[in-house]
Structures are given as C-alpha cells and as structure tokens.
Write a protein that holds these residues in place. Structure first.
Motif, mmCIF file in Angstrom:
data_model
loop_
_atom_site.group_PDB
_atom_site.id
_atom_site.type_symbol
_atom_site.label_atom_id
_atom_site.label_comp_id
_atom_site.label_asym_id
_atom_site.label_seq_id
_atom_site.Cartn_x
_atom_site.Cartn_y
_atom_site.Cartn_z
ATOM 1 N N MET A 189 99.921 -35.477 9.058
ATOM 2 C CA MET A 189 99.643 -34.835 10.333
ATOM 3 C C MET A 189 99.431 -35.896 11.412
ATOM 4 N N PRO A 190 99.902 -35.663 12.654
ATOM 5 C CA PRO A 190 99.738 -36.667 13.711
ATOM 6 C C PRO A 190 98.280 -36.890 14.062
ATOM 7 N N ARG A 191 97.930 -38.152 14.349
ATOM 8 C CA ARG A 191 96.554 -38.485 14.679
ATOM 9 C C ARG A 191 96.287 -38.334 16.170
ATOM 10 N N ARG A 192 97.339 -38.221 16.961
ATOM 11 C CA ARG A 192 97.188 -38.016 18.395
ATOM 12 C C ARG A 192 98.288 -37.070 18.870
ATOM 13 N N VAL A 193 98.051 -36.431 19.996
ATOM 14 C CA VAL A 193 99.073 -35.613 20.636
ATOM 15 C C VAL A 193 99.335 -36.201 22.011
ATOM 16 N N PRO A 194 100.538 -36.029 22.543
ATOM 17 C CA PRO A 194 100.844 -36.587 23.856
ATOM 18 C C PRO A 194 99.992 -35.948 24.952
ATOM 19 N N ALA A 195 99.677 -36.730 25.960
ATOM 20 C CA ALA A 195 98.947 -36.202 27.116
ATOM 21 C C ALA A 195 99.754 -35.090 27.766
ATOM 22 N N GLN A 196 99.120 -33.962 28.027
ATOM 23 C CA GLN A 196 99.794 -32.816 28.635
ATOM 24 C C GLN A 196 98.750 -31.810 29.093
ATOM 25 N N THR A 197 99.137 -30.945 29.990
ATOM 26 C CA THR A 197 98.225 -29.908 30.449
ATOM 27 C C THR A 197 99.030 -28.706 30.904
ATOM 28 N N GLN A 198 98.398 -27.557 30.925
ATOM 29 C CA GLN A 198 99.003 -26.324 31.430
ATOM 30 C C GLN A 198 98.080 -25.741 32.486
ATOM 31 N N ARG A 199 98.659 -25.058 33.457
ATOM 32 C CA ARG A 199 97.883 -24.567 34.588
ATOM 33 C C ARG A 199 97.481 -23.109 34.460
ATOM 34 N N ARG A 200 97.703 -22.521 33.315
ATOM 35 C CA ARG A 200 97.328 -21.113 33.145
ATOM 36 C C ARG A 200 96.605 -20.936 31.817
ATOM 37 N N GLN A 201 95.700 -19.971 31.796
ATOM 38 C CA GLN A 201 95.050 -19.597 30.553
ATOM 39 C C GLN A 201 95.136 -18.078 30.442
ATOM 40 N N PRO A 202 95.603 -17.524 29.318
ATOM 41 C CA PRO A 202 95.913 -18.215 28.077
ATOM 42 C C PRO A 202 97.082 -19.200 28.191
ATOM 43 N N GLY A 203 97.059 -20.220 27.348
ATOM 44 C CA GLY A 203 98.143 -21.185 27.320
ATOM 45 C C GLY A 203 99.350 -20.633 26.599
ATOM 46 N N LEU A 204 100.440 -21.369 26.680
ATOM 47 C CA LEU A 204 101.699 -20.947 26.094
ATOM 48 C C LEU A 204 102.126 -21.916 25.001
ATOM 49 N N GLN A 205 102.325 -21.416 23.809
ATOM 50 C CA GLN A 205 102.667 -22.280 22.686
ATOM 51 C C GLN A 205 104.053 -22.890 22.837
ATOM 52 N N HIS A 206 104.988 -22.156 23.439
ATOM 53 C CA HIS A 206 106.353 -22.679 23.534
ATOM 54 C C HIS A 206 106.464 -23.846 24.515
ATOM 55 N N ARG A 207 105.405 -24.148 25.252
ATOM 56 C CA ARG A 207 105.419 -25.290 26.157
ATOM 57 C C ARG A 207 104.662 -26.503 25.604
ATOM 58 N N MET A 208 104.182 -26.411 24.375
ATOM 59 C CA MET A 208 103.399 -27.500 23.788
ATOM 60 C C MET A 208 104.286 -28.523 23.088
ATOM 61 N N THR A 209 103.888 -29.795 23.187
ATOM 62 C CA THR A 209 104.585 -30.884 22.504
ATOM 63 C C THR A 209 103.560 -31.774 21.794
ATOM 64 N N PRO A 210 103.656 -31.913 20.473
ATOM 65 C CA PRO A 210 104.568 -31.193 19.581
ATOM 66 C C PRO A 210 104.114 -29.751 19.388
ATOM 67 N N ALA A 211 105.005 -28.941 18.879
ATOM 68 C CA ALA A 211 104.646 -27.558 18.591
ATOM 69 C C ALA A 211 103.617 -27.522 17.469
ATOM 70 N N PRO A 212 102.605 -26.683 17.578
ATOM 71 C CA PRO A 212 101.639 -26.549 16.478
ATOM 72 C C PRO A 212 102.331 -26.126 15.184
ATOM 73 N N VAL A 213 101.808 -26.597 14.064
ATOM 74 C CA VAL A 213 102.347 -26.226 12.757
ATOM 75 C C VAL A 213 101.805 -24.852 12.387
ATOM 76 N N VAL A 214 102.693 -23.896 12.221
ATOM 77 C CA VAL A 214 102.292 -22.520 11.966
ATOM 78 C C VAL A 214 101.996 -22.282 10.495
ATOM 79 N N ILE A 215 102.823 -22.822 9.614
ATOM 80 C CA ILE A 215 102.615 -22.654 8.180
ATOM 81 C C ILE A 215 103.169 -23.879 7.480
ATOM 82 N N GLY A 216 102.415 -24.395 6.527
ATOM 83 C CA GLY A 216 102.821 -25.603 5.836
ATOM 84 C C GLY A 216 104.025 -25.382 4.932
#
Length: 283
Positions: free
Chosen positions: A1-28
């Motif tokens: 698993m990555p020890r860091r994620v790239p710096a990023q932010t979103q301007r709305r809450q709830p946030g949007l998963q399809h805009r995240m880098t890297p994408a969260p791991v949904v199932i191993g």
C-alpha cells in the motif's frame, strides 16, 4: 500500500471518488467471498464512495443484495451500482439527504419493496468541517454536522428497525477521533462520540430482540472525505502520524463490517472495532 498520496484537494463536500489520485482500493485482489451474507439485504448510507462503497462491494461478494443512500454524487453512485452487479448481486442506489427523516423512511421503504427484506443496516454517511477555534464553528455548521452524522443515524435506524428481525445487524461508522479527539474537528469528533454512545445504548435496548449493534472506528483512510476537507498540503501528509505511517485503504476496513454483519460475530454486540493503522486507544 502507498505510504503517501499526492497533494490534492476538492472544493465540494461530499467529495468525489472519481476525481481522486490514486483511486481508493475498493476490494483487495486476494479477497474471496464465502457466502457469509448469502440471501441477506443490506442498506448503507454514504455507499457511493469511500468506506461505504467498499463495504457494499464486500457485502455483494459475500452474497448480499445491497441498497445504498447517497446525496448527489451520481457518477460515483453509478459506479458503485456497477461494482455490486458485477458481483452477481442486485444493487439499488437511492439519492437523498440522510439528515432528512422523510428521505430515510423512503430509502428503507424502497429497499424493502425492491429487494424484499432488510437484514443489515450500515450508518456510514458523514461530513466534517475543520476549524482552528471553537469560536469559528457557526450554528449553521454545528447543526449541519450533527444533522448528517447523528440525526441521520437516528432517522435511518428508526426507519429500519421495524424490518429487522432476530439475527439482523446494525453497524455504525464512528472514528478514532471519538477516542483521542481532534483539535480542529471539534464538532465532528463530538458526533463520533455520540455514535459510540448510541451504539452501546442501542445494543442493550435491542439485545432481547436478537438484533446486534456494533461500530467500526476507522483511522486515516483514503476516502473522498479527505481531499474535500483539507488543503493539499494536509492531504499529502494523511496517515503519516500513525504507527504504520500510511493511510489505510477502504478495502482494509470493509472486512470488519463483513465480520460484524455475519454470523461470525453472533456473540458480539455493543462493541467498536478499531481499524486505525496501529494507534492504541482506550475504551
């Protein structure tokens, strides 16, 4: 698993998963279902993304049909439906505000009508808004945070309760902040403490009916709530301060919900499972 994620932010809450880098791991990749939830129906609030999506897909892999309630993140919700159906199970996405009692009653009604029953309820939807001072928390923010995190939990559970029979399970998503606090998430941490008390109290109230009530207290998990809450610099440090020195993935939390939803935990009620990267908390 990555020890860091790239710096990023979103301007709305709830946030949007399809805009995240890297994408969260949904199932191993190594997670194999074994029919632990075969024939059951689950309803998950906040199931379009993050921990809620991962729980939905794990439940589906274990044989459950899954309904989920989300606010307005329609693209993320459509992907969650696709993932559930890819597991061979029925999926039902329901849009609406969990903080509204009528929405919660409608969500439960639609779940039972379209999927036939209700066996597992996961109260997972939440929001948070950091402030440096208690004086900066407006009445509007306080009410909004409690309405989503606490009122929504009450409303959805009230609506679901008449449909839950002996053997059913209620699982609430609390947080490590309920135990150690947070200097900038004062109202959010307070709601999470309320969820712990609700879990313990309702478990005693429903014990004679055979309905179990438990909770999971995640630590720093990589979900849309993180970039939609914090600035890019804070996001880049997410998870660095726990013993495992990295953020957790939703796929590393969801199996705890499978355990609490299944007969494997038939002698467990009123408890909180801590999935937090090694942070030791009391209580």
């Amino acid at each position: 698993m990555p020890r860091r994620v790239p710096a990023q932010t979103q301007r709305r809450q709830p946030g949007l998963q399809h805009r995240m880098t890297p994408a969260p791991v949904v199932i191993g990749e190594g997670y194999r279902g074994s029919g632990k939830l075969a024939g059951k129906v689950a309803l998950i609030s906040g199931g379009d993304s993050g921990i809620g999506r991962s729980v939905a897909v794990h439940f589906a892999r274990e044989g459950a049909d899954v309904a989920f309630l989300y606010l307005d993140e329609h693209e993320d919700a459509a992907e969650t439906v696709r993932l559930i159906e890819a597991e061979g199970q029925r999926a039902l996405g329901l849009s609406g505000d969990v903080g509204d009692a009528k929405t919660c009653r409608r969500a439960v009604k639609d779940t039972v009508k379209k999927l036939g029953r209700l066996d597992v309820l996961v109260n997972n939807a939440a929001e948070q808004h950091p402030q440096d001072s208690l004086l900066d928390i407006t009445p509007e923010q306080l009410e909004r945070t409690f309405r989503t995190n606490v009122f929504g939990m009450f409303y959805l559970t009230q609506a679901a309760l008449p449909h839950l029979e002996a053997g059913a399970s209620i699982i609430n998503t609390t947080s490590v902040t309920a135990y150690r606090g947070s200097d900038t998430l004062l109202d959010y941490s307070s709601t999470k403490g309320a969820q712990v008390s609700f879990t313990r109290s309702l478990s005693a109230n429903l014990a004679s009916k055979g309905v179990r009530v438990n909770a999971v207290a995640p630590g720093p998990i990589w979900t849309p709530l993180i970039p939609s809450t914090f600035d890019a610099e804070r996001v880049a440090e997410h998870g660095a301060n726990v013993p495992l020195e990295r953020p957790g993935q939703p796929a590393e939390v969801a199996p705890a919900y499978v355990y609490l939803a299944s007969a494997d935990s038939s002698y467990v009620s009123g408890q909180v499972l801590h999935v937090n990267g090694g942070e030791v908390v009391n209580g």
